[in-house]
Design a protein around this motif. Structure first.
Motif, PDB file in Angstrom:
ATOM      1  N   UNK A   5     -67.737  21.041  -8.328  1.00  0.00           N
ATOM      2  CA  UNK A   5     -66.354  21.114  -8.799  1.00  0.00           C
ATOM      3  C   UNK A   5     -65.601  19.853  -8.376  1.00  0.00           C
ATOM      4  N   UNK A   6     -64.556  19.559  -9.143  1.00  0.00           N
ATOM      5  CA  UNK A   6     -63.700  18.444  -8.756  1.00  0.00           C
ATOM      6  C   UNK A   6     -62.567  19.005  -7.891  1.00  0.00           C
ATOM      7  N   UNK A   7     -62.727  18.848  -6.586  1.00  0.00           N
ATOM      8  CA  UNK A   7     -61.721  19.367  -5.654  1.00  0.00           C
ATOM      9  C   UNK A   7     -60.769  18.240  -5.287  1.00  0.00           C
ATOM     10  N   UNK A   8     -59.488  18.487  -5.484  1.00  0.00           N
ATOM     11  CA  UNK A   8     -58.490  17.459  -5.188  1.00  0.00           C
ATOM     12  C   UNK A   8     -57.591  17.945  -4.050  1.00  0.00           C
ATOM     13  N   UNK A  14     -56.455  21.937  -0.629  1.00  0.00           N
ATOM     14  CA  UNK A  14     -57.620  21.458  -1.380  1.00  0.00           C
ATOM     15  C   UNK A  14     -57.850  22.449  -2.522  1.00  0.00           C
ATOM     16  N   UNK A  15     -57.803  21.956  -3.762  1.00  0.00           N
ATOM     17  CA  UNK A  15     -57.835  22.846  -4.934  1.00  0.00           C
ATOM     18  C   UNK A  15     -58.738  22.283  -6.020  1.00  0.00           C
ATOM     19  N   UNK A  16     -59.318  23.176  -6.880  1.00  0.00           N
ATOM     20  CA  UNK A  16     -59.971  22.653  -8.089  1.00  0.00           C
ATOM     21  C   UNK A  16     -58.921  21.916  -8.921  1.00  0.00           C
ATOM     22  N   UNK A  17     -59.305  20.839  -9.570  1.00  0.00           N
ATOM     23  CA  UNK A  17     -58.325  19.988 -10.258  1.00  0.00           C
ATOM     24  C   UNK A  17     -57.476  20.777 -11.251  1.00  0.00           C
ATOM     25  N   UNK A  18     -58.078  21.808 -11.916  1.00  0.00           N
ATOM     26  CA  UNK A  18     -57.314  22.583 -12.922  1.00  0.00           C
ATOM     27  C   UNK A  18     -56.176  23.364 -12.274  1.00  0.00           C
ATOM     28  N   UNK A  19     -56.295  23.641 -10.992  1.00  0.00           N
ATOM     29  CA  UNK A  19     -55.246  24.437 -10.325  1.00  0.00           C
ATOM     30  C   UNK A  19     -54.196  23.577  -9.629  1.00  0.00           C
ATOM     31  N   UNK A  20     -54.401  22.270  -9.638  1.00  0.00           N
ATOM     32  CA  UNK A  20     -53.462  21.378  -8.933  1.00  0.00           C
ATOM     33  C   UNK A  20     -52.361  20.963  -9.901  1.00  0.00           C
ATOM     34  N   UNK A  21     -51.183  21.536  -9.744  1.00  0.00           N
ATOM     35  CA  UNK A  21     -50.082  21.236 -10.672  1.00  0.00           C
ATOM     36  C   UNK A  21     -48.843  20.816  -9.889  1.00  0.00           C
ATOM     37  N   UNK A  22     -47.997  20.019 -10.547  1.00  0.00           N
ATOM     38  CA  UNK A  22     -46.741  19.593  -9.923  1.00  0.00           C
ATOM     39  C   UNK A  22     -45.583  19.872 -10.875  1.00  0.00           C
ATOM     40  N   UNK A  87     -71.543  13.135  -3.985  1.00  0.00           N
ATOM     41  CA  UNK A  87     -71.662  11.798  -4.559  1.00  0.00           C
ATOM     42  C   UNK A  87     -72.034  10.797  -3.501  1.00  0.00           C
ATOM     43  N   UNK A  88     -72.470   9.643  -3.949  1.00  0.00           N
ATOM     44  CA  UNK A  88     -72.885   8.628  -2.988  1.00  0.00           C
ATOM     45  C   UNK A  88     -71.867   7.494  -2.973  1.00  0.00           C
ATOM     46  N   UNK A 125     -50.938  13.316  -3.372  1.00  0.00           N
ATOM     47  CA  UNK A 125     -52.081  13.710  -4.197  1.00  0.00           C
ATOM     48  C   UNK A 125     -53.256  12.774  -3.913  1.00  0.00           C
ATOM     49  N   UNK A 126     -54.437  13.351  -3.828  1.00  0.00           N
ATOM     50  CA  UNK A 126     -55.623  12.513  -3.657  1.00  0.00           C
ATOM     51  C   UNK A 126     -56.803  13.141  -4.378  1.00  0.00           C
ATOM     52  N   UNK A 127     -57.680  12.301  -4.901  1.00  0.00           N
ATOM     53  CA  UNK A 127     -58.893  12.799  -5.559  1.00  0.00           C
ATOM     54  C   UNK A 127     -60.026  11.806  -5.340  1.00  0.00           C
ATOM     55  N   UNK A 128     -61.227  12.280  -5.622  1.00  0.00           N
ATOM     56  CA  UNK A 128     -62.395  11.409  -5.483  1.00  0.00           C
ATOM     57  C   UNK A 128     -62.804  10.933  -6.874  1.00  0.00           C
TER      58      UNK A 128
END
Ligand code: PDD
Length: 297
Positions: A5-8, A14-22, A87-88, A125-128
């Motif tokens: 999952x894309x956790x941001x 720390x949330x799945x990207x779909x749940x991160x809203x502003x 990821x590497x 906000x931060x993401x990988x």
């Protein structure tokens, strides 16, 4: 949560990207009132973390926004985020906006006027970002670019999220059927749309000095440092647009592009029209530097 999952990270969670809203009232959304950083990560190690965090502080100072965390807190958050996203070779994207005010108003709240409890918190906000390590053969094929008028503001040292000018400049490049643009202000080279510029002439590496016309790139500084450590002469001085025509080599540098050779400019070959010898040497040294970082050096 699975590791795919894309956790941001958003404001402490720390949330799945779909749940991160502003909020739609966020000043980052309404005004581009925010700043950001992109920090490369190789084998779990951050490249030049201190320098990126210092540039973050400089950007915050320039827009008059307090740093919400100290360096240890930032690093701890990055490390949690990296743990949660497989990821590497990756990059940390980090953005801070001035938060959501009740009214759409350009004015900013001053710490002195408003009690701490009533200050609107910034949006953090931060993401990988997943980064594909550059394939040397693909990179050495080189980039085609055009020169365009750098009509941006005189505050390009701020890593601001107000990037519409950069988007327009990049659009000019794609409309011309090339990958990128070299920006020219008053007859002088400033930077690329999302990179710093170098040229090589008679064995000397030249790059424009930092200031308000360009972003002080962390990759730029690293390339200068690597060059100096390897007895390659470096000059930090203005580059006239006319020098691009006679350059032996032209490079673009950034955290995500690393060091990329420009082989065609305005339809004409740069130097011999292929990635140059100095670029090959720098690319080799840069990859060695990354490898040492991966190995914990
Ligand atoms: N941008 N100049 C501009 C305008 C940039 O946007 C960037 C990087 C650079 C190079 O800086 P650094 O070497 O620290 O990455 C110069 C990032 C990568 C981005 O916007 O994605």
């Amino acid at each position: 949560m699975s590791n795919t999952e894309n956790i941001v990270y958003l404001n402490g969670k720390y949330l799945p990207v779909e749940e991160a809203t502003i909020s739609v009232m966020d000043r980052g959304f309404l005004f581009g009132d925010g700043i950001y950083e992109v920090i490369p990560v190789f084998g779990g190690k951050l490249l030049r973390a201190d320098e990126h965090l210092q540039r973050l502080q400089n950007s915050l100072n320039r827009i008059g926004l307090a740093n919400p965390y100290d360096n240890d807190a930032w690093l701890e958050m990055f490390s949690h985020l990296l743990e949660k996203n497989a990821g590497h070779d990756r990059a940390i994207y980090l953005q801070i906006s001035r938060g959501a005010y009740v009214k759409r108003d350009l004015g900013t709240q001053k710490n002195a006027d408003v009690p701490e409890s009533q200050l609107t918190p910034p949006t953090i906000f931060s993401m990988v970002l997943q980064v594909t390590p550059p394939d040397i053969e693909v990179v050495s094929a080189g980039i085609s670019a055009i020169t365009v008028d750098d009509f941006r503001w005189n505050a390009c040292d701020i890593k601001s999220t107000s990037l519409v000018a950069n988007v327009m400049l990049k659009q000019q490049a794609s409309d011309a059927g090339v990958e990128d643009a070299i920006l020219i202000k008053n007859g002088q080279v400033t930077e690329g749309t999302a990179s710093n510029m170098f040229l090589v002439k008679d064995g000397i590496l030249v790059t424009p000095p930092t200031g308000k016309r360009l972003l002080p790139g962390i990759t730029r500084d690293l390339v200068i440092e690597i060059a100096k450590n390897n007895i390659i002469l470096v000059e930090e001085r203005e580059i006239q647009q006319s020098e691009l025509v006679t350059a032996d080599e032209i490079w673009m540098t950034s955290s995500t592009r690393e060091v990329a050779p420009v082989i065609k400019l305005n339809g004409e070959a740069v130097g011999s029209g292929v990635a140059g010898e100095m670029w090959k040497r720098m690319m080799d040294l840069y990859q060695q530097y990354k490898q040492q970082l991966r190995n914990g050096g």
